[in-house]
Design an enzyme around this catalytic site. Structure first.
Site, short mmCIF file in Angstrom:
data_model
loop_
_atom_site.label_atom_id
_atom_site.label_comp_id
_atom_site.label_asym_id
_atom_site.label_seq_id
_atom_site.Cartn_x
_atom_site.Cartn_y
_atom_site.Cartn_z
N ARG A 46 84.24 62.53 2.75
CA ARG A 46 84.28 62.85 4.19
C ARG A 46 83.91 61.57 4.95
O ARG A 46 82.75 61.33 5.24
CB ARG A 46 83.31 63.99 4.50
CG ARG A 46 83.28 64.42 5.95
CD ARG A 46 82.33 65.60 6.10
NE ARG A 46 82.25 66.09 7.47
CZ ARG A 46 81.43 65.59 8.39
NH1 ARG A 46 80.63 64.58 8.11
NH2 ARG A 46 81.42 66.10 9.61
N SER A 118 86.65 75.72 6.82
CA SER A 118 85.41 76.07 7.52
C SER A 118 85.67 77.25 8.42
O SER A 118 86.59 77.20 9.25
CB SER A 118 84.94 74.90 8.39
OG SER A 118 84.63 73.79 7.58
N LYS A 147 76.19 66.49 11.57
CA LYS A 147 77.48 66.67 12.23
C LYS A 147 77.23 66.79 13.73
O LYS A 147 76.64 67.78 14.18
CB LYS A 147 78.16 67.94 11.69
CG LYS A 147 79.54 68.23 12.24
CD LYS A 147 80.13 69.43 11.50
CE LYS A 147 81.23 70.14 12.27
NZ LYS A 147 82.52 69.48 12.22
#
Ligand code: TZP
Ligand code: MG
Length: 220
Positions: A46, A118, A147
């Site tokens: 990521r 998600s 995040k």
């Protein structure tokens, strides 16, 4: 590696490590090596946030991490970047609600690849299921600083709701999960836990992965 089978995915989700170079205090390849030594079961690349690599540098890092995963039979999943996933023939992708619909992603990456999605509500979960998702990422379960645009943490409510309604798809919890609280996520009905900082920022990456692994397996 084709592990697009619900039971195998549930196994792979148990100790799910996610990172990119912005999450690492030392060389990402070194961090991943240490996490693998600690017993992670799945890895997601990521490469996001301040200082994230782009272009060729991103591709080269992805290839290096993918190779390391291959050597240790750890499935390698790419966050968001479907083109990169196709180019490197990785094991799967993880997408959010703002990304392309699951069915479109499926057409691009093929039938034998894992698609994780998600989801934050029952409706999002049903949509993802209809589109052909292989697993759900649900969170933030606990508050997270990792995040920037994360939604407010919502505990394990949605995980419990889906299990109560008989949804048996593989589920992994995410957000603020540590060796201390991982057990509660599994007890709520998740098959595994996914973490960034609990492993990537640990003083000992290997020990952090081991601790998380023990919490998960002790709670099954
Ligand atoms: N999605 C929801 S929370 C989160 C993502 C990517 C960040 C998880 O990071 P951490 O450090 O494990 O809380
Ligand atoms: Mg996304």
């Amino acid at each position: 590696m084709n592990i697009r089978n619900s039971d195998l995915i549930k196994e792979a989700l148990k100790v799910y490590f996610i990172m990119g170079s912005p999450n690492c205090k030392e060389n990402p390849t070194q961090v991943l090596q240490e996490a693998i030594e600690g017993g992670i079961t799945l890895f997601q690349f990521r490469e996001k946030g301040t200082g994230a690599l782009t272009g060729n540098a991103k591709v080269e890092l992805a290839k290096e991490l993918q190779q390391l995963c291959k050597e240790h039979q750890i499935p390698f999943i790419v966050n968001d970047d479907i083109d990169l996933a196709v180019a490197l023939n990785v094991d799967g992708v993880h997408i959010g609600q703002e990304d392309e619909p699951v069915a479109e992603v499926r057409k691009k990456i093929g039938q034998d690849k894992i698609i994780g999605v998600s989801v934050h509500s029952y409706d999002e979960a049903m949509n993802a299921l209809e589109g052909g998702a292989d697993y759900f990422g649900i969170g933030p379960v606990f508050p997270t600083k990792t995040k920037a645009d994360a939604k407010p943490s919502n505990g394990t409510k949605l995980i419990e709701e889906l299990r109560d309604k008989g949804i048996s798809i593989p589920i992994v919890g995410i957000g603020g999960i540590t060796g201390e609280n991982a057990g509660s996520v599994i007890q709520a009905g998740a098959d595994g836990v996914s973490v960034i900082t609990a492993i990537s920022h640990a003083d000992s990456v290997t020990e952090a992965a081991k601790k998380l692994r023990k919490s998960v397996f002790d709670s099954l």
